[in-house]
Design a protein around this motif. Structure first.
Motif, PDB file in Angstrom:
ATOM      1  N   UNK A  22      -7.408  63.737   2.649  1.00  0.00           N
ATOM      2  CA  UNK A  22      -7.887  65.001   2.624  1.00  0.00           C
ATOM      3  C   UNK A  22      -7.149  65.679   3.642  1.00  0.00           C
ATOM      4  N   UNK A  23      -6.580  65.408   4.963  1.00  0.00           N
ATOM      5  CA  UNK A  23      -6.061  66.090   5.824  1.00  0.00           C
ATOM      6  C   UNK A  23      -4.604  66.754   5.181  1.00  0.00           C
ATOM      7  N   UNK A  42      -5.296  69.785   3.169  1.00  0.00           N
ATOM      8  CA  UNK A  42      -5.411  70.701   4.237  1.00  0.00           C
ATOM      9  C   UNK A  42      -3.952  71.298   4.503  1.00  0.00           C
ATOM     10  N   UNK A  43      -3.114  70.477   4.837  1.00  0.00           N
ATOM     11  CA  UNK A  43      -1.888  70.804   5.284  1.00  0.00           C
ATOM     12  C   UNK A  43      -1.113  71.556   4.219  1.00  0.00           C
ATOM     13  N   UNK A  99      -2.238  75.012   4.160  1.00  0.00           N
ATOM     14  CA  UNK A  99      -1.661  75.876   4.817  1.00  0.00           C
ATOM     15  C   UNK A  99      -0.278  76.254   4.675  1.00  0.00           C
TER      16      UNK A  99
END
Lengths: 395, 395
Positions: B217-218, B221-222, B225
């Protein structure tokens, strides 16, 4: 503050030295201690942590060393320290930083009120930094306030999301296997050194996906999003007791639950308790009067609590407006005061915004504007952008 | 649309099969072709790409398979397709998806207007999916619109940031080393299979840090961004020619340059050209009148251009206000029209906000409010949050 030797002294092989740090009497059982030493007859070992933080951050493509890169305006290393501080059984945390970053690091410890931290000078390599940290812990100096530990955890300064259970598994494994140095990074050079230079057994402890290392710029982005998500898990709705509001307040709460999935929306019955439980989001529902009494009361409590030292706290002051019956401009001007409040509380890391919700008599229309209000509140909480403070948004 | 065989048929070893796909006459030189075949006498090989996209996304901890997870409301796989489509010398892109996701995938191709895509059914393993893709490319069926390629690139559907130069290096390496299958993942099981089952040499091509795989999931997010950052690299300031505005417009431009580091701020002299160059951020500076003529004109151009099909476009309509001489409320109500416009253009992925900048006579105060305006503009562009559209912000 401890100040270790500069990088030039001491042997390069940390293995045997590490071994000497572990006492022979680690009798605590892994299974009982895994309940955090809560049971009788179980003695927790003396645990310390060493954080090598001398890196230069070349791979990030940014001038700041990565451990000092800001996430929500706070340096990354402060998040890692916070994660270790939370673990009550870690007695001392020794951070190895380069001479040029020593003052920065002292400033971080002071500003974010970190406890149990000692600083040593980093060496020219990661291993020398670890060695310096260990030496500070091992020394029997008369003025040394550090207690000699039985187990030392070596943890990267740029792994901010370490959880207590992983640390506990590392420590219990160290006790069981007689291995003194567990680097939390799999297959790390530390493990190789331990195997090469010491006669002790090394054990690899399973980590979690959360334990990843901030290496690239994209990792900083990911870390920021994860932190924002974590502090957006709870929203507190503060209301006064007027009847009309009670109704709209409840409706707004329901809609917030829909907007913010998995978010716990609580009523601010016991504000002190909610602040203690580290809720970072407050929606203050007011009648449309000239005063901000309720919001002001909340802001005062927040300022006294120091809640916003570690994370920016979002406060949204909600007002209702029936602009069919009252001239729009008249009311707007009063509510514009919010900009002045916002500027003031921003200094203490509180992000204040105003939200004006259209309040029609017709229930269906009211539901529609409350829904839009919930969307705006969710946007403000999720983004937590300090560039938008003091605005009066309209739903 | 091609429809390949289900997972049950065909050999499990892709190695030798892959080899058969490469013609013996790959005569293009790597060095000249590295200039994208622009020089005379250089023939680019026929290249196709196969994307296995049958994954279930278990590690993401979300119900949607990761290749379909939305980033700025668009599925991840669409970004990967876009990256491959940009490379003009890739003739065909074959995507292997499971039967249950076939309709979703067709919808994505249609909505985001992807070209040169064919679909085949995914197999039960990644390798079978690749095999099905290759089979579709190799078949000499009378109705097959795919051309038989000399080199096939196998690319993960969840690596959205692949650049043309890496793909080019893969293809030229394939030509030089006679290896047919280059997986872009280092040390992948594909490479092992190629080494094990084929007599050809395999070569590992150096990737870039951008080439990472969305796994957790991170990573989503990355990715979000990074995408937001990429589309915020250019801001276009559109102004009319009134003298007063010229001055404040220029000041605002300068302050935007300070707020948005490394961002190219351009004046909207030739809007059509700027839109063609894929600028996704527009600041429309207006005098404080009741009309939105300039903003409306810009919105019309944006809608005609289809610029917002792939990314949300931010438009900020800036108005000036001297609220010492003119009643605040009177002007506000007119500007509130922005909410209606915003709702309308949101349907076409345009995020419209209004910004009211206080315009005092005193130069220093003016500079202050312009600075605040630039901060707000930067916040809106960076966050790109659709929950805040139609708001009238005040600087």
């Amino acid at each position: 503050m401890e100040s270790g030797p500069p990088g030039g002294s001491g042997p390069a092989e940390p293995g045997p030295r590490l071994r000497g740090l572990r006492g022979a009497d680690a009798t605590a059982s892994a299974s009982s201690w895994s309940r955090f030493g809560a049971e009788a007859g179980c003695r927790a070992p003396a645990v310390a942590a060493v954080l090598p933080a001398g890196g230069s951050g070349e791979r990030m493509g940014v001038p700041t060393p990565k451990q000092f890169c800001p996430i929500l305006e706070r340096p990354l290393i402060s998040y890692t320290l916070q994660a270790l501080e939370r673990v009550s059984w870690i007695r001392d945390i020794v951070v190895a930083v380069t001479g040029e970053n020593m003052e920065t690091m002292k400033g971080i410890i002071q500003r974010y009120r970190h406890k149990r931290i000692s600083l040593v000078e980093a060496g020219v390599t990661r291993h020398r930094s670890i060695f310096n940290g260990l030496k500070a812990l091992a020394e029997d100096q008369p003025n040394c306030r550090l207690s000699k530990p039985e187990v030392v955890i070596i943890h990267d300064a740029v792994r901010p999301f370490v959880e207590e259970d992983v640390l506990l598994r590392v420590v219990t494994a160290a006790q069981e296997h007689g291995c003194s140095d567990y680097d939390l990074e799999f297959g790390t050079e530390c493990l190789h050194l331990a195997l090469k230079y010491s006669h002790i057994k090394a054990k690899l402890v399973e980590g979690s996906p959360d334990l990843w290392k901030v290496t690239y710029k994209r990792d900083l982005y990911a870390a920021e999003s994860i932190i924002k998500e974590r502090i957006s898990q709870q929203v507190c709705v503060v209301m006064d007791t007027k009847e009309n509001e009670e109704h709209v307040g409840r409706c707004l709460e329901e809609m917030l639950k829909t907007e913010l999935n998995h978010v716990k929306v609580t009523s601010g019955q016991d504000l002190q308790q909610i602040i203690l439980e580290q809720c970072y989001n407050f929606v203050c529902v007011n009648v449309m009067t000239s005063d901000f009494e309720e919001t002001q009361r909340l802001l005062n409590m927040l300022e006294e609590s120091n809640l916003s030292i570690l994370y920016p706290v979002v406060v949204i002051s909600v007002h209702f407006l029936d602009y069919e019956s009252v001239p729009f401009g008249q009311r707007m001007e009063k509510v514009m005061q919010i900009r002045e409040f916002a500027k003031e509380v921003k200094k203490r890391n509180i992000l204040l915004s105003g939200l004006l919700i259209y309040f029609p008599q017709e229930e269906q229309k009211l539901q529609e504007s409350l829904r839009q209000g919930a969307t705006i509140i969710a946007a403000l909480i999720k983004d937590r952008n300090s560039g938008l403070i003091g605005q009066l948004l309209v739903a």
